[in-house]
Design an enzyme around this catalytic site. Structure first.
Site, PDB file in Angstrom:
ATOM      1  CE  LYS A  44      -3.425  -0.995  -0.596  1.00 24.45           C
ATOM      2  NZ  LYS A  44      -3.720  -1.671  -2.095  1.00 24.45           N
ATOM      3  CB  THR A  47       3.294  -1.761  -4.999  1.00 22.31           C
ATOM      4  OG1 THR A  47       3.253  -1.685  -3.620  1.00 22.31           O
ATOM      5  CG2 THR A  47       4.419  -2.732  -5.493  1.00 22.31           C
ATOM      6  CD1 TRP A  49       2.297   6.112 -10.358  1.00 20.19           C
ATOM      7  CD2 TRP A  49       2.025   7.033  -8.136  1.00 20.19           C
ATOM      8  NE1 TRP A  49       2.172   7.469 -10.383  1.00 20.19           N
ATOM      9  CE2 TRP A  49       2.252   8.070  -8.968  1.00 20.19           C
ATOM     10  CE3 TRP A  49       1.963   7.274  -6.701  1.00 20.19           C
ATOM     11  CZ2 TRP A  49       2.210   9.397  -8.353  1.00 20.19           C
ATOM     12  CZ3 TRP A  49       1.864   8.561  -6.411  1.00 20.19           C
ATOM     13  CH2 TRP A  49       1.972   9.559  -7.304  1.00 20.19           C
ATOM     14  CG  HIS A  99       4.829  -6.249  -1.186  1.00 22.47           C
ATOM     15  ND1 HIS A  99       4.885  -5.015  -1.447  1.00 22.47           N
ATOM     16  CD2 HIS A  99       3.683  -6.847  -1.476  1.00 22.47           C
ATOM     17  CE1 HIS A  99       3.734  -4.748  -2.083  1.00 22.47           C
ATOM     18  NE2 HIS A  99       3.073  -5.801  -2.413  1.00 22.47           N
ATOM     19  CB  SER A 129      -3.983   2.376   1.533  1.00 20.96           C
ATOM     20  OG  SER A 129      -3.983   2.095   0.138  1.00 20.96           O
ATOM     21  CG  MET A 223      -1.757   4.372 -13.497  1.00 20.35           C
ATOM     22  SD  MET A 223      -0.601   4.227 -12.161  1.00 20.35           S
ATOM     23  CE  MET A 223      -1.203   2.421 -11.263  1.00 20.35           C
TER      24      MET A 223
HETATM   25  P1  A3P Z   1      -5.092   4.617  -1.602  1.00 21.92           P
HETATM   26  O1  A3P Z   1      -5.907   3.438  -1.033  1.00 21.92           O
HETATM   27  O2  A3P Z   1      -4.762   5.482  -0.357  1.00 21.92           O
HETATM   28  O3  A3P Z   1      -5.878   5.364  -2.542  1.00 21.92           O
HETATM   29  P2  A3P Z   1      -0.027  -0.340  -3.701  1.00 21.92           P
HETATM   30  O4  A3P Z   1      -0.143  -0.529  -5.137  1.00 21.92           O
HETATM   31  O5  A3P Z   1       1.276  -0.380  -2.956  1.00 21.92           O
HETATM   32  O6  A3P Z   1      -0.971  -1.502  -3.255  1.00 21.92           O
HETATM   33  O7  A3P Z   1      -0.661   0.989  -3.164  1.00 21.92           O
HETATM   34  C1  A3P Z   1      -1.951   1.265  -3.502  1.00 21.92           C
HETATM   35  C2  A3P Z   1      -2.145   2.836  -3.248  1.00 21.92           C
HETATM   36  O8  A3P Z   1      -1.514   3.616  -4.043  1.00 21.92           O
HETATM   37  C3  A3P Z   1      -3.652   3.325  -3.304  1.00 21.92           C
HETATM   38  O9  A3P Z   1      -3.607   4.276  -2.182  1.00 21.92           O
HETATM   39  C4  A3P Z   1      -3.618   3.798  -4.675  1.00 21.92           C
HETATM   40  O10 A3P Z   1      -4.809   4.647  -4.956  1.00 21.92           O
HETATM   41  C5  A3P Z   1      -2.205   4.537  -4.824  1.00 21.92           C
HETATM   42  N1  A3P Z   1      -1.916   4.807  -6.265  1.00 21.92           N
HETATM   43  C6  A3P Z   1      -1.884   3.942  -7.199  1.00 21.92           C
HETATM   44  N2  A3P Z   1      -1.709   4.538  -8.431  1.00 21.92           N
HETATM   45  C7  A3P Z   1      -1.473   5.835  -7.914  1.00 21.92           C
HETATM   46  C8  A3P Z   1      -1.214   6.967  -8.596  1.00 21.92           C
HETATM   47  N3  A3P Z   1      -1.066   6.988 -10.139  1.00 21.92           N
HETATM   48  N4  A3P Z   1      -1.195   8.214  -8.193  1.00 21.92           N
HETATM   49  C9  A3P Z   1      -1.448   8.153  -7.062  1.00 21.92           C
HETATM   50  N5  A3P Z   1      -1.680   7.112  -5.885  1.00 21.92           N
HETATM   51  C10 A3P Z   1      -1.664   5.956  -6.503  1.00 21.92           C
END
Ligand code: A3P
Length: 285
Positions: A44, A47, A49, A99, A129, A223
């Site tokens: 969270k 990753t 992104w 992770h 998250s 995305m």
């Molecule tokens: P939120 O739940 O706070 O919105 P991971 O990929 O590590 O599981 O993390 C997920 C978190 O990254 C989520 O946060 C998701 O919305 C956020 N996220 C994914 N892509 C993103 C982007 N392009 N810009 C900003 N936040 C992003």
């Protein structure tokens, strides 16, 4: 959040998604290539992104691959049971997600010239998250209260163990030239500057329009629209799409809408204690 778990060397994993064999494969057998790029995070933290950014940099800003291949195949998680099959389909330079904490990482990495990008996020926003993520992942049992989500992180009972240990473990590499450290908050504040720095670290020369394309296609809105990145392709027995979206809010500081003052003070106190020996400060709200 609870799930069918097992512990491997003191770190928590999910039954069926991970196995002792799949983790031990990474730790002891994975042959790291010198041009491998590892996308390492605590869950969270951004990753997916980073998968998008790295995929776009690899393809010089061309979004075709990101729009045709699911992120989990472009940059598979090395510790999951399916990884060895996915590994066979990767093209060089391979982008591999993980992770895993530092102490369980592929031993062969440490003898290679491969690179690691470590993305870190404000743990309070990770808790928020994770709280929502637990509602949509079918193999997780939803948290009964927000306090439970805080306790999972504080006590190190969450998937992949303690956030504090994860960060402290990986920060041992902060001065290593193969290690690039960035925060979710920095990516949000300065996406273009972050992409430029990443390209420099990876030795990739992209022109201005290619960099613009990386930034555009890795934005939250792009995305969220892209079926290959927004996890809507995941089977309904894996993610319950009626209960929320994977790309939820994509902001920093949402913790302020969830933590009470007492919860925030409680977490800050534990943070101070656990992180005092790190001697690093991070800028987030
Ligand atoms: P939120 O739940 O706070 O919105 P991971 O990929 O590590 O599981 O993390 C997920 C978190 O990254 C989520 O946060 C998701 O919305 C956020 N996220 C994914 N892509 C993103 C982007 N392009 N810009 C900003 N936040 C992003």
């Amino acid at each position: 959040m609870s799930f069918d778990h097992f512990d491997y060397k003191g770190v928590r994993f999910i039954q069926k998604v991970h196995s002792e064999k799949s983790i031990s494969y990474v730790e002891n057998e994975l042959k790291v290539l010198d041009d491998d790029i590892f996308n390492v995070t605590y869950p969270k933290s951004g990753t997916n992104w980073m998968i998008e950014i790295l995929s776009l940099i690899k393809h010089n800003g061309d979004a075709t691959i990101c729009q045709s291949i699911p992120s989990k195949e472009r940059a598979p998680w090395q510790e999951i049971v399916e990884f060895q099959e996915q590994e066979a389909n990767l093209t060089q330079p391979r982008i591999i997600t993980s992770h895993l904490p530092h102490q369980l990482f592929a031993k062969s990495f440490f003898k290679s010239k491969a690179k690691i990008i470590y993305t870190m996020r404000n743990p309070k926003d990770i808790i928020v998250s994770l709280f929502y993520f637990a509602k949509i992942v079918c193999i997780f049992k939803e948290y009964e209260s927000f306090q439970q989500a805080i306790e999972d992180i504080v006590k190190g009972n969450a998937l992949y163990g303690s956030w504090f240990d994860h960060v402290k473990g990986w920060m041992q590499m902060k001065d290593d030239s193969r290690f690039f450290f960035i925060t979710y908050e920095e990516l949000l504040k300065d996406p273009r500057g972050s992409v430029v720095k990443l390209c420099k670290f990876l030795g990739k020369q992209l022109d201005d329009s290619q960099i613009d394309s990386v930034v555009k296609h890795s934005s939250f809105s792009s995305m969220k629209e892209n079926k290959m990145s927004n996890w809507t392709h995941a089977a309904s027995d894996m993610l319950d799409h009626s209960k929320g979206t994977f790309l939820r809010k994509g902001v920093s500081g949402d913790w302020k809408n969830h933590f009470t003052v007492a919860q925030s003070e409680y977490f800050d106190k534990i943070y101070e204690e656990k992180m005092k020996d790190l001697n690093m400060s991070f800028s987030w709200e």
